[in-house]
Write an enzyme that holds these catalytic residues in place. Structure first.
Site, PDB file in Angstrom:
ATOM      1  N   GLU A 188       0.829  -1.205   0.000  1.00 27.64           N
ATOM      2  CA  GLU A 188       0.000   0.000   0.000  1.00 27.64           C
ATOM      3  C   GLU A 188       0.869   1.262   0.000  1.00 27.64           C
ATOM      4  O   GLU A 188       1.842   1.361   0.764  1.00 27.64           O
ATOM      5  CB  GLU A 188      -0.866  -0.067   1.254  1.00 27.64           C
ATOM      6  CG  GLU A 188      -1.788   1.092   1.518  1.00 27.64           C
ATOM      7  CD  GLU A 188      -2.567   0.892   2.814  1.00 27.64           C
ATOM      8  OE1 GLU A 188      -3.555   1.623   3.017  1.00 27.64           O
ATOM      9  OE2 GLU A 188      -2.202   0.009   3.624  1.00 27.64           O
ATOM     10  N   SER A 229       0.378  -2.988   7.071  1.00 25.48           N
ATOM     11  CA  SER A 229      -0.093  -3.456   8.377  1.00 25.48           C
ATOM     12  C   SER A 229       1.071  -3.441   9.357  1.00 25.48           C
ATOM     13  O   SER A 229       2.060  -4.152   9.172  1.00 25.48           O
ATOM     14  CB  SER A 229      -0.659  -4.875   8.239  1.00 25.48           C
ATOM     15  OG  SER A 229      -1.089  -5.369   9.479  1.00 25.48           O
ATOM     16  N   TYR A 282      -8.468   4.718  13.873  1.00 23.63           N
ATOM     17  CA  TYR A 282      -8.515   4.350  15.287  1.00 23.63           C
ATOM     18  C   TYR A 282      -7.109   3.969  15.729  1.00 23.63           C
ATOM     19  O   TYR A 282      -6.233   3.702  14.913  1.00 23.63           O
ATOM     20  CB  TYR A 282      -9.465   3.168  15.499  1.00 23.63           C
ATOM     21  CG  TYR A 282      -9.149   1.971  14.631  1.00 23.63           C
ATOM     22  CD1 TYR A 282      -8.183   1.035  15.002  1.00 23.63           C
ATOM     23  CD2 TYR A 282      -9.808   1.772  13.411  1.00 23.63           C
ATOM     24  CE1 TYR A 282      -7.880  -0.041  14.208  1.00 23.63           C
ATOM     25  CE2 TYR A 282      -9.508   0.696  12.602  1.00 23.63           C
ATOM     26  CZ  TYR A 282      -8.550  -0.217  13.008  1.00 23.63           C
ATOM     27  OH  TYR A 282      -8.231  -1.290  12.202  1.00 23.63           O
ATOM     28  N   CYS A 289      -5.506  -3.291   2.273  1.00 29.00           N
ATOM     29  CA  CYS A 289      -5.277  -3.395   3.711  1.00 29.00           C
ATOM     30  C   CYS A 289      -6.556  -3.526   4.540  1.00 29.00           C
ATOM     31  O   CYS A 289      -7.131  -4.592   4.622  1.00 29.00           O
ATOM     32  CB  CYS A 289      -4.435  -2.215   4.186  1.00 29.00           C
ATOM     33  SG  CYS A 289      -3.634  -2.532   5.801  1.00 29.00           S
ATOM     34  N   LYS A 345      -9.187   2.703  -2.036  1.00 27.84           N
ATOM     35  CA  LYS A 345      -9.464   1.988  -0.783  1.00 27.84           C
ATOM     36  C   LYS A 345     -10.854   2.351  -0.275  1.00 27.84           C
ATOM     37  O   LYS A 345     -11.231   3.527  -0.242  1.00 27.84           O
ATOM     38  CB  LYS A 345      -8.400   2.355   0.242  1.00 27.84           C
ATOM     39  CG  LYS A 345      -8.425   1.552   1.530  1.00 27.84           C
ATOM     40  CD  LYS A 345      -7.202   1.898   2.380  1.00 27.84           C
ATOM     41  CE  LYS A 345      -7.092   1.061   3.637  1.00 27.84           C
ATOM     42  NZ  LYS A 345      -5.853   1.354   4.392  1.00 27.84           N
TER      43      LYS A 345
END
Length: 286
Positions: A46, A197, A121, A170, A115
């Site tokens: 990504e 990730s 978060y 992702c 995406k």
């Protein structure tokens, strides 16, 4: 593809954050290596052209223009490569910024896949910079070409019966409704995931289970290309955890904390046969 098998690869290049020229050069090095290994599907992480951890540099026009220029350069440099190549970069469209995967083949940019699910978060705050994909397919101009931009794109090859390739990015895999559910129902037999990730305790095992489980649930091949060395460690650490799964089994996996190339062959003919056998798998509409 020979006897129903196709060789796929997930590669993690060494990068320098916000240095698009350097990053494109490292991506090209891995493409050459993948080509030598005979890979026909090549997936990269990504936002690999810029780096995932550019933070507020994503708002800089200089960075966006450089990423676009290097995408075009990569397309030209791979015009003789007989493979489908998927790389990540930021893309501005209608005044908003999107996290996209660009699909290349023999010098042509076939499409841009934005995406859908943006993590916002814990250590992630993608919504600060990016806009989630909308359900419509649009056309964007790259150079002199009009290129489709959307989440419903499927890529196929007349010489490879039964193989249709789709892309998600992702968090799309980690979400409650991954785009790959719809894409597989529409005929995709190979899902590519471009990821950044980060690593936390126990996450590698969960990531492995997600990729294997999704390939089993969708009766597909699943190639997961993860970011690694070179990303900023201010907030996150990346390990380049690449995975290739087929119908519930992990066929190949990279070593953590080691930028590398992960290669395996997927049996597309077997996947097509399994889908014909499974009464719960939906019929595909042409």
């Amino acid at each position: 593809m020979r006897h129903g098998f196709i060789k796929t690869a997930a590669g993690t290049p060494k990068i320098q954050v916000a240095d698009c020229v350097y990053n494109a050069g490292e991506i090209l090095k891995l493409i050459r290596q993948m080509e030598t290994e005979g890979a026909k599907i090549m997936a990269f992480p990504e936002l690999c052209i810029t780096g995932y951890t550019c933070q507020d540099l994503f708002w800089q026009t200089l960075l966006l223009d450089s990423a676009r220029e290097q995408l075009i350069w990569l397309a030209k440099e791979t015009s003789q490569v007989d493979a489908l190549i998927i790389v990540g970069l930021p893309w501005e469209y209608n005044g908003k910024l999107y996290n996209v995967a660009a699909v290349l083949n023999r010098g042509t940019i076939l499409g841009l896949v934005p995406k859908t699910n943006l993590p916002n978060y814990a250590e992630y705050y993608e919504a600060r910079h990016f806009t989630p994909a909308d359900p419509e397919t649009h056309m964007v101009t790259i150079g002199e070409e009009n290129v489709p931009f959307g989440t419903k794109l499927l890529f196929s090859c007349p010489q490879m019966s039964g193989m249709k390739v789709a892309v998600e990015i992702c968090e799309d895999l980690w979400a409650a409704q991954p785009p790959s559910l719809r894409l597989a129902a529409e005929g995709a037999t190979l899902i590519l995931n471009l990821s950044a990730s980060d690593e936390t305790v126990g996450k590698a095992a969960y990531r492995r289970e997600l990729a294997a489980g999704q390939s089993a649930r969708l009766c597909c091949g699943y190639v997961y290309a993860d970011a690694g060395e070179g990303e900023s460690t201010t907030d996150m650490v990346f390990t380049g955890h690449n995975l290739i799964a087929e119908n519930g089994a992990i066929l190949a996996e990279s070593r953590l904390f080691h930028n590398s190339l992960t290669i395996s062959e997927l049996d597309v003919q077997r996947l097509s046969g399994e889908r014909r056998r499974l009464s719960s798998f939906p019929a595909v509409q042409d």
